[in-house]
Design an enzyme around this catalytic site. Sequence first.
Site, PDB file in Angstrom:
ATOM      1  N   TYR A  51       9.165  42.941  65.988  1.00 12.77           N
ATOM      2  CA  TYR A  51       9.820  41.665  66.309  1.00 12.77           C
ATOM      3  C   TYR A  51       9.945  41.471  67.813  1.00 12.77           C
ATOM      4  O   TYR A  51      10.326  42.384  68.532  1.00 12.77           O
ATOM      5  CB  TYR A  51      11.234  41.625  65.701  1.00 12.77           C
ATOM      6  CG  TYR A  51      11.242  41.387  64.220  1.00 12.77           C
ATOM      7  CD1 TYR A  51      10.789  40.190  63.673  1.00 12.77           C
ATOM      8  CD2 TYR A  51      11.727  42.367  63.359  1.00 12.77           C
ATOM      9  CE1 TYR A  51      10.811  39.988  62.309  1.00 12.77           C
ATOM     10  CE2 TYR A  51      11.765  42.166  61.993  1.00 12.77           C
ATOM     11  CZ  TYR A  51      11.300  40.968  61.466  1.00 12.77           C
ATOM     12  OH  TYR A  51      11.322  40.757  60.129  1.00 12.77           O
ATOM     13  N   LYS A  94      36.159  64.024  54.311  1.00 11.70           N
ATOM     14  CA  LYS A  94      36.347  62.569  54.261  1.00 11.70           C
ATOM     15  C   LYS A  94      35.007  61.864  54.491  1.00 11.70           C
ATOM     16  O   LYS A  94      34.042  62.489  54.918  1.00 11.70           O
ATOM     17  CB  LYS A  94      37.384  62.146  55.293  1.00 11.70           C
ATOM     18  CG  LYS A  94      36.963  62.387  56.734  1.00 11.70           C
ATOM     19  CD  LYS A  94      38.140  62.193  57.687  1.00 11.70           C
ATOM     20  CE  LYS A  94      37.705  62.366  59.134  1.00 11.70           C
ATOM     21  NZ  LYS A  94      38.852  62.445  60.054  1.00 11.70           N
TER      22      LYS A  94
HETATM   23  C1  LIG Z   1      38.932  63.723  60.576  1.00 15.59           C
HETATM   24  C2  LIG Z   1      40.138  64.543  60.695  1.00 15.59           C
HETATM   25  C3  LIG Z   1      40.033  65.930  60.884  1.00 15.59           C
HETATM   26  C4  LIG Z   1      38.714  66.628  61.088  1.00 15.59           C
HETATM   27  O1  LIG Z   1      38.248  66.334  62.387  1.00 15.59           O
HETATM   28  P1  LIG Z   1      36.875  66.945  62.920  1.00 15.59           P
HETATM   29  O2  LIG Z   1      36.890  66.714  64.384  1.00 15.59           O
HETATM   30  O3  LIG Z   1      35.814  66.182  62.229  1.00 15.59           O
HETATM   31  O4  LIG Z   1      36.855  68.372  62.553  1.00 15.59           O
HETATM   32  C5  LIG Z   1      41.205  66.655  60.918  1.00 15.59           C
HETATM   33  N1  LIG Z   1      42.396  66.063  60.778  1.00 15.59           N
HETATM   34  C6  LIG Z   1      42.535  64.735  60.604  1.00 15.59           C
HETATM   35  C7  LIG Z   1      43.890  64.142  60.464  1.00 15.59           C
HETATM   36  C8  LIG Z   1      41.410  63.927  60.572  1.00 15.59           C
HETATM   37  O5  LIG Z   1      41.543  62.613  60.416  1.00 15.59           O
END
Ligand SMILES: *Cc1c(COP(=O)(O)O)cnc(C)c1O
Length: 372
Positions: A266, A45
């Site tokens: 800045y 993702k």
């Molecule tokens: C993001 C996510 C994961 C992966 O989590 P990590 O800690 O990055 O491995 C697994 N399951 C769901 C539902 C997620 O949203």
Amino acid sequence: MTLLLAPPPLSRLHAPTLTTLPAAIAANVDRVRSVTAARIMAVVKADGYGHGAVAVARAAVAAGAEWLGVTDAADAAELREAGLDVPILAWLNPAGVDAAQVARDRVDLAVGSVEELRQLVADAVAPVRVHLHMDTGMSRGGCPVGEWDELLRVARAAGPLIEVVGVMGHLPRADEADARANAASVLRMRQARDAVLRAGFGPLLVHLAATAGTLTDPSTHFDLVRVGAGLVGIDPSETVQLRGASRLTASVVHSSLVRAGTAVGYGGTYATRHETHLSVIGVGYADGIPRELSEGAGVEIGGSRHPIVGRVSMDQIVVDTGARSFPRGTIATVFGPEGAAVPSVQEWARWAGTIPHTIVTGIGPRVQRSRA
Ligand SMILES: *Cc1c(COP(=O)(O)O)cnc(C)c1O
């Protein structure tokens, strides 16, 4: 006679570049496989946690991941277009899905509420493979326990349009690296699985753990583990040393020798303490460099770590390189997996008072992407 002079050649500086390291992703998949007999879902993702969803997915699948996990059906379509062929689960489709596209792309959908399931039944044009997402303690996603019966009733009533192939939960406290913190969720997961089986569905793929649960608590593994952060070298439990899977580099765009007491950036929040060399690096907060940094933040140039001084600007940072002067065009490493002089993503997270995830997902769109 007019003399036409050719313009001097323009020196093209190395643009800020994020290089994804597939060998590191493969090594991290191997590390995960060494702690579990469950199948591995590579979660890609947020564009593979900023590393490029397709690049991370390819490396993870080549290393043995059998599933891909994404936020929504559009992410899944991108992976299919790139030729990735393993099963894909998409778990967050709040605005519903294009049923024809989901069927065409063979996307499994997680469904976490009665309303969502009813909508899916109404939209379905062909049987949809569904993973029932049960709330195992997050109160963020997943069907609350009080509504499981209704969810199962709606799934049954849908007949062959809804194929329940999985049941999933998510762990709220796995980063504590203490099995006691997961016990209530594991129990809830078993109850969810049993309820789904009793409703007549099965066989089921049961999955609960993400990276931290996978690395620290085998009781959370069930049939499949969903690993995202771990693929790119981040262990939220901070118990396992994984390999950083990206390197961010940028160029020195300007160098100068300044006197003691020279204000930098800045607001003039920093003044040099003695005569020193400054290097301006062409990367700033628009590229994802956190603007709020604690003392000690730095980058690697010429094999040593040099401190960032003054405020972070939109497109630039200033580095105090002391007695050393680096010519325009010298490449600086902002972060990378090498260690020692090269800062890690974890160090950046500490300097910014955040978690490594926000560093890697915050790298801006104008940073070039490349693969090692
Ligand atoms: C993001 C996510 C994961 C992966 O989590 P990590 O800690 O990055 O491995 C697994 N399951 C769901 C539902 C997620 O949203």
